[in-house]
Design a protein around this motif. Structure first.
Motif, PDB file in Angstrom:
ATOM      1  N   ALA A  59      -1.836  -4.360 -10.860  1.00 22.05           N
ATOM      2  CA  ALA A  59      -3.203  -3.908 -10.599  1.00 22.05           C
ATOM      3  C   ALA A  59      -3.181  -2.930  -9.427  1.00 22.05           C
ATOM      4  N   THR A  60      -4.025  -1.921  -9.494  1.00 21.93           N
ATOM      5  CA  THR A  60      -4.109  -0.949  -8.412  1.00 21.93           C
ATOM      6  C   THR A  60      -5.515  -0.368  -8.348  1.00 21.93           C
ATOM      7  N   THR A  65       0.862  -1.176   0.000  1.00 15.18           N
ATOM      8  CA  THR A  65       0.000   0.000   0.000  1.00 15.18           C
ATOM      9  C   THR A  65       0.905   1.235   0.000  1.00 15.18           C
ATOM     10  N   ASP A  66       0.414   2.304  -0.607  1.00 15.67           N
ATOM     11  CA  ASP A  66       1.210   3.524  -0.632  1.00 15.67           C
ATOM     12  C   ASP A  66       0.792   4.453   0.508  1.00 15.67           C
ATOM     13  N   SER A  67       1.429   5.604   0.598  1.00 15.33           N
ATOM     14  CA  SER A  67       1.186   6.525   1.711  1.00 15.33           C
ATOM     15  C   SER A  67      -0.224   7.107   1.715  1.00 15.33           C
ATOM     16  N   GLU A  68      -0.922   7.005   0.596  1.00 16.50           N
ATOM     17  CA  GLU A  68      -2.300   7.495   0.519  1.00 16.50           C
ATOM     18  C   GLU A  68      -3.324   6.376   0.725  1.00 16.50           C
ATOM     19  N   GLY A  69      -2.853   5.156   0.977  1.00 11.01           N
ATOM     20  CA  GLY A  69      -3.746   4.029   1.248  1.00 11.01           C
ATOM     21  C   GLY A  69      -4.177   3.247   0.027  1.00 11.01           C
ATOM     22  N   TYR A  70      -3.650   3.586  -1.154  1.00 12.53           N
ATOM     23  CA  TYR A  70      -3.993   2.823  -2.355  1.00 12.53           C
ATOM     24  C   TYR A  70      -3.233   1.506  -2.367  1.00 12.53           C
ATOM     25  N   VAL A  71      -3.852   0.492  -2.956  1.00 15.65           N
ATOM     26  CA  VAL A  71      -3.295  -0.856  -3.000  1.00 15.65           C
ATOM     27  C   VAL A  71      -2.648  -1.081  -4.361  1.00 15.65           C
ATOM     28  N   HIS A  72      -1.479  -1.730  -4.348  1.00  9.94           N
ATOM     29  CA  HIS A  72      -0.743  -2.054  -5.568  1.00  9.94           C
ATOM     30  C   HIS A  72      -0.391  -3.540  -5.512  1.00  9.94           C
ATOM     31  N   ILE A  73      -0.720  -4.275  -6.569  1.00  3.74           N
ATOM     32  CA  ILE A  73      -0.463  -5.720  -6.627  1.00  3.74           C
ATOM     33  C   ILE A  73       0.283  -6.026  -7.918  1.00  3.74           C
TER      34      ILE A  73
END
Length: 159
Positions: free
Chosen positions: A152-153, A132-140
């Motif tokens: 995918a994000t 997860t990034d600092s803004e809470g988005y998920v990255h796979i």
């Protein structure tokens, strides 16, 4: 490994300054460890582990309450292989993993307050990794059925 006796789930830590090997919840392990696992640490040092359980489930173990607890997160088919776990800055759990029977990339989170599992892509062969990034988005990141590396994000595209 004796197939009648699942492996014990353990983690090693040098948090105290010397290495210790800790067995995770032996008496709680009805699900028993059977496959790969992934580990993430919370801000206070609590341990979060995703793993593929004996009953072909995605499982989650944590000592965040001070005692080990083990949960089955997804039990729809043969799920939980190639799992990866991450925590966001608010302490919510994010897991990517494989539905082996259907070769589907899945994602589970407790961000809403309850566990929810979603299908992300239907062309998965293996290997997933989630952050997860600092803004809470998920990255796979994962590999597809044609052996391409895919990403995918849930982060909106830049405008």
């Amino acid at each position: 490994n004796n197939v009648d006796k699942p492996a014990e789930l353990r983690y090693a830590t040098n948090w105290s300054g010397s290495w210790q090997i800790v067995e995770i919840g032996d008496d709680l392990m009805e699900t028993a460890y059977w496959g790969n696992s992934s580990l993430a640490l919370g801000a206070g040092g609590e341990v979060h582990v995703s793993f593929y359980g004996r009953d072909k489930n995605l499982c989650y173990a944590t000592n965040s309450s001070g005692m080990w607890q083990v949960f089955v997160i997804d039990s729809e088919g043969d799920v939980g292989r190639d799992n990866s776990i991450a925590l966001d800055s608010d302490g919510y759990i994010h897991m990517s993993y494989r539905d082996h029977a259907n070769d589907v990339l899945k994602y589970a989170t407790n961000r809403s307050g309850a566990w929810e599992a979603l299908e992300i892509d239907t062309a998965l062969v293996g290997g997933t990794s989630v952050v997860t990034d600092s803004e809470g988005y998920v990255h796979i990141v994962y590999s597809s059925e044609d052996y391409e590396l895919r990403y995918a994000t849930n982060r909106p595209p830049e405008e």
